[in-house]
Design a protein around this motif. Sequence first.
Motif, short mmCIF file in Angstrom:
data_model
loop_
_atom_site.label_atom_id
_atom_site.label_comp_id
_atom_site.label_asym_id
_atom_site.label_seq_id
_atom_site.Cartn_x
_atom_site.Cartn_y
_atom_site.Cartn_z
N ARG A 59 28.46 32.55 23.58
CA ARG A 59 27.06 32.96 23.91
C ARG A 59 26.63 33.28 25.39
NH1 ARG A 59 27.99 33.63 19.05
NH2 ARG A 59 26.80 32.49 17.28
N PHE A 60 26.04 34.32 25.44
CA PHE A 60 25.39 34.61 26.75
C PHE A 60 24.43 33.50 27.16
CE2 PHE A 60 22.27 37.11 29.42
CZ PHE A 60 22.92 37.45 30.42
N THR A 61 23.46 33.03 26.36
CA THR A 61 22.72 32.02 26.88
C THR A 61 23.53 30.79 27.41
OG1 THR A 61 21.23 32.44 24.66
CG2 THR A 61 21.18 30.29 25.69
N LYS A 62 24.69 30.48 27.11
CA LYS A 62 25.71 29.27 27.59
C LYS A 62 26.02 29.80 28.84
CE LYS A 62 29.80 26.67 27.07
NZ LYS A 62 29.75 26.65 28.59
N GLU A 63 26.33 30.91 29.29
CA GLU A 63 26.50 31.28 30.62
C GLU A 63 25.25 30.91 31.34
OE1 GLU A 63 27.89 35.28 31.12
OE2 GLU A 63 29.05 35.46 29.20
N LEU A 64 24.14 31.52 31.04
CA LEU A 64 22.77 31.23 31.80
C LEU A 64 22.68 29.78 32.08
CD1 LEU A 64 20.55 34.15 30.69
CD2 LEU A 64 22.34 34.02 32.64
N VAL A 65 22.67 29.05 30.92
CA VAL A 65 22.31 27.55 31.15
C VAL A 65 23.28 26.85 31.87
CG1 VAL A 65 23.34 26.56 29.26
CG2 VAL A 65 21.03 25.70 29.85
N ASP A 66 24.59 27.28 31.93
CA ASP A 66 25.46 26.52 32.73
C ASP A 66 25.24 26.97 34.10
OD1 ASP A 66 27.15 25.45 30.79
OD2 ASP A 66 28.60 26.90 30.80
N LYS A 67 24.70 28.07 34.53
CA LYS A 67 24.24 28.30 35.97
C LYS A 67 22.96 27.75 36.24
CE LYS A 67 26.30 32.87 36.02
NZ LYS A 67 26.24 34.34 36.35
N ASN A 68 21.95 27.47 35.28
CA ASN A 68 20.74 27.13 35.61
C ASN A 68 20.61 25.69 35.56
OD1 ASN A 68 18.01 26.48 35.04
ND2 ASN A 68 17.52 28.62 35.36
N GLY A 69 21.26 24.97 34.47
CA GLY A 69 20.87 23.69 34.10
C GLY A 69 19.63 23.28 33.56
N GLU A 70 18.80 24.28 33.02
CA GLU A 70 17.37 23.97 32.38
C GLU A 70 17.30 25.08 31.39
OE1 GLU A 70 15.23 23.00 36.76
OE2 GLU A 70 14.83 24.82 35.69
N PHE A 71 16.41 24.51 30.21
CA PHE A 71 16.09 25.18 29.15
C PHE A 71 14.90 24.88 28.46
CE2 PHE A 71 18.81 21.92 27.57
CZ PHE A 71 18.28 21.65 26.31
N THR A 72 14.39 25.72 27.84
CA THR A 72 13.30 25.38 26.99
C THR A 72 13.55 25.62 25.48
OG1 THR A 72 12.02 27.53 27.02
CG2 THR A 72 11.35 25.79 28.81
N VAL A 73 12.87 24.70 24.73
CA VAL A 73 13.13 24.76 23.21
C VAL A 73 11.60 25.45 23.16
CG1 VAL A 73 13.43 23.61 21.18
CG2 VAL A 73 14.44 22.87 23.18
N ASN A 74 11.62 26.19 22.15
CA ASN A 74 10.55 27.18 21.82
C ASN A 74 10.32 27.05 20.26
OD1 ASN A 74 11.97 29.22 24.02
ND2 ASN A 74 10.17 28.22 24.51
N VAL A 75 9.23 26.18 19.81
CA VAL A 75 9.26 25.80 18.34
C VAL A 75 8.06 26.83 17.78
CG1 VAL A 75 8.97 23.95 16.76
CG2 VAL A 75 10.12 23.64 18.74
N PRO A 76 8.48 27.29 16.44
CA PRO A 76 7.24 27.89 15.78
C PRO A 76 6.17 26.81 15.52
CG PRO A 76 9.36 28.60 14.90
CD PRO A 76 9.51 27.48 15.88
#
Length: 168
Positions: A59-76
């Motif tokens: 996943r592309f998201t994996k590449e970005l989180v590996d670089k950044n080390g941060e994420f948000t979880v967005n819940v309905p």
Amino acid sequence: MKRKIEAFDYAKDILEAVGKGVLMTTCADGKVDTMTIGWGTMGIQWGKPIFIAYVRESRFTKELVDKNGEFTVNVPYGQYDKNILGFCGTKSGRNVDKIKELGLTLEAGETVSVPAIKELPLTLECKVIYKQEQNKDAIAPFAMERYYGDGDFHTAYYGQITAAYIVE
């Protein structure tokens, strides 16, 4: 406006939503990407509140989180467009700007560089404190057969929850 919440007061809502799909958002190199995840959990690790998100190696998201080390979880939470989860679960951020295509509204993070998404307002801000690639030799045969025939394994990202709120 963001209404601060205690993440574990909403654990039931969050975990029920994970089974149906939530968004994991991250950013790096000037790109914001979000993807639908259906595997995740909450808990305590090293005395810290955490959300664990599982992301496939491809996943592309994996590449970005590996670089950044941060994420948000967005819940309905409340009314939302169910097409958001379908689109973000079938399109790659390598090829499509999902935020632009869906007209999503980004809200600046409070403790991380990653934005929240107003349309899925219950938000956990997370900083990766541990990550672990799956050990293919330790996976039960039924799971190997059902989920990993293509050899695309997951990495577990243990994100310390640094802020929790509902975007209003």
